[in-house]
Enzyme design. Structure first.
Site, PDB file in Angstrom:
ATOM      1  CE  LYS A  25       4.215   2.112   6.147  1.00 17.97           C
ATOM      2  NZ  LYS A  25       3.123   2.782   6.720  1.00 17.97           N
ATOM      3  CG  ASN A  84       7.551   1.656   3.734  1.00 16.21           C
ATOM      4  OD1 ASN A  84       8.454   1.068   4.455  1.00 16.21           O
ATOM      5  ND2 ASN A  84       7.127   2.644   4.309  1.00 16.21           N
ATOM      6  N   GLY A 136      -2.355   3.873   5.493  1.00 15.71           N
ATOM      7  CA  GLY A 136      -2.737   2.918   6.442  1.00 15.71           C
ATOM      8  C   GLY A 136      -4.237   3.252   7.043  1.00 15.71           C
ATOM      9  CB  SER A 166      -4.947   3.161   1.237  1.00 14.04           C
ATOM     10  OG  SER A 166      -4.802   3.317   2.627  1.00 14.04           O
ATOM     11  CD  GLU A 196       4.007   7.169   1.347  1.00 10.36           C
ATOM     12  OE1 GLU A 196       3.780   6.157   0.579  1.00 10.36           O
ATOM     13  OE2 GLU A 196       4.621   7.399   2.399  1.00 10.36           O
ATOM     14  CD  GLU A 209       4.402   5.174   9.018  1.00 12.10           C
ATOM     15  OE1 GLU A 209       5.702   4.212   8.877  1.00 12.10           O
ATOM     16  OE2 GLU A 209       3.590   4.846   8.477  1.00 12.10           O
TER      17      GLU A 209
HETATM   18  P1  PGA Z   1       0.078   2.088   3.373  1.00 15.95           P
HETATM   19  O1  PGA Z   1       1.426   2.658   3.585  1.00 15.95           O
HETATM   20  O2  PGA Z   1      -0.012   1.508   1.813  1.00 15.95           O
HETATM   21  O3  PGA Z   1      -0.264   1.122   4.350  1.00 15.95           O
HETATM   22  O4  PGA Z   1      -1.155   3.129   3.301  1.00 15.95           O
HETATM   23  C1  PGA Z   1       2.198   3.607   2.573  1.00 15.95           C
HETATM   24  C2  PGA Z   1       3.425   4.066   3.140  1.00 15.95           C
HETATM   25  O5  PGA Z   1       3.341   4.423   4.282  1.00 15.95           O
HETATM   26  O6  PGA Z   1       4.465   4.065   2.327  1.00 15.95           O
END
Ligand code: PGA
Length: 251
Positions: free
Chosen positions: A11, A9, A173, A213, A167, A97
């Site tokens: 983003k 992803n 993050g 993460s 998640e 998000e």
């Molecule tokens: P991250 O994000 O791996 O940066 O923690 C995962 C996600 O939001 O899908």
């Protein structure tokens, strides 16, 4: 046997030019693995570029969101038809998000899931609790309710096309990962909820990823857990070498 899905992803990152460069780097690192699926989810503006870059490879294209109408006066939205026309196969729906910053509700998530399925897009439905919810001891109730509502009125044969991503929001993050045992426990509970709706054989066919993460250092351990069918990877998917190592379950 469920085939694990590892999805990157991206983003709100990467211009088309940067996306093409990341794809080139990724394809030099990535081994072709028949026992797992790799999905790249760039921003809408880079879908066409990534679609072209991965043509002829086993990597597939995903999007990060979709609207639930086919066309019309919905300024700024992107329809499932438009995604399908670009060769998109998967679409992330209800990422935390989007729920947090753009007001997506469980009802909207459900409408988007239905619209995606109607156009042969496989939804990756994101569910997960905040830190406050975890500390209040409502993780199970909350996640179960998100799953029940996302799958509302979805037939069993369509449900099998869906991927769920567990998640925990406090792990996104932040560098904090749920332990693989805990991720496996919640994912097992999600499978139990799907079993209550569809029966055991359908629940056993639905893939459930972990996200939050994920990095090369924790992927192998996560993938040893019986309930975890891959990962939704944010930050680490922006680095070709890290993402390729995650795809290989390589520490
Ligand atoms: P991250 O994000 O791996 O940066 O923690 C995962 C996600 O939001 O899908």
């Amino acid at each position: 046997m469920r085939v694990p899905v590892i999805a990157g992803n991206w983003k709100m990152n990467k211009t088309p030019e940067e996306a093409a460069a990341l794809c080139r780097a990724l394809l030099t690192h990535l081994d072709v693995l028949d026992d797992r699926e790799v999905v790249l989810c760039p921003p809408f503006t880079a879908l066409a570029t990534v679609s072209e870059a991965i043509r002829g490879t086993k990597v597939v294209l995903g999007a990060q969101n979709v609207f639930y109408e086919d066309s019309g006066a919905y300024t700024g939205e992107i329809s499932p038809l438009m995604l399908q026309a670009l060769g998109v196969k998967y679409v992330i729906i209800g990422h935390s998000e989007r729920r947090q910053y753009f007001g997506e509700t469980d009802e909207m998530v459900n409408r988007k899931v239905k619209a995606a399925l109607q156009h042969d897009l496989k939804p990756i439905i994101c569910v997960g609790e905040t830190l406050a919810q975890r500390e209040a001891g409502v993780t199970e109730t909350l996640v179960k309710s998100q799953v029940d509502k996302a799958f509302h009125d979805i037939a069993a044969d369509e449900a099998k096309q869906v991927v769920v991503a567990y998640e925990p929001i406090w792990a996104i993050g932040t560098g904090k990962t749920a332990t693989s045992r805990e991720a496996n426990r919640v994912i097992g509970m999600i499978r139990g909820t799907l079993g209550e709706i569809y029966g055991d054989s359908v629940a056993q066919a639905i893939r459930i990823q972990y996200g939050g993460s994920v990095k090369p250092g924790n992927m192998a351990e996560l993938m040893q857990e019986p309930e975890i069918d891959g990962a939704l990877v944010g930050g680490a998917s922006l680095d070709a070498e890290s993402f390729a190592r995650i795809v290989r379950y390589d520490d």
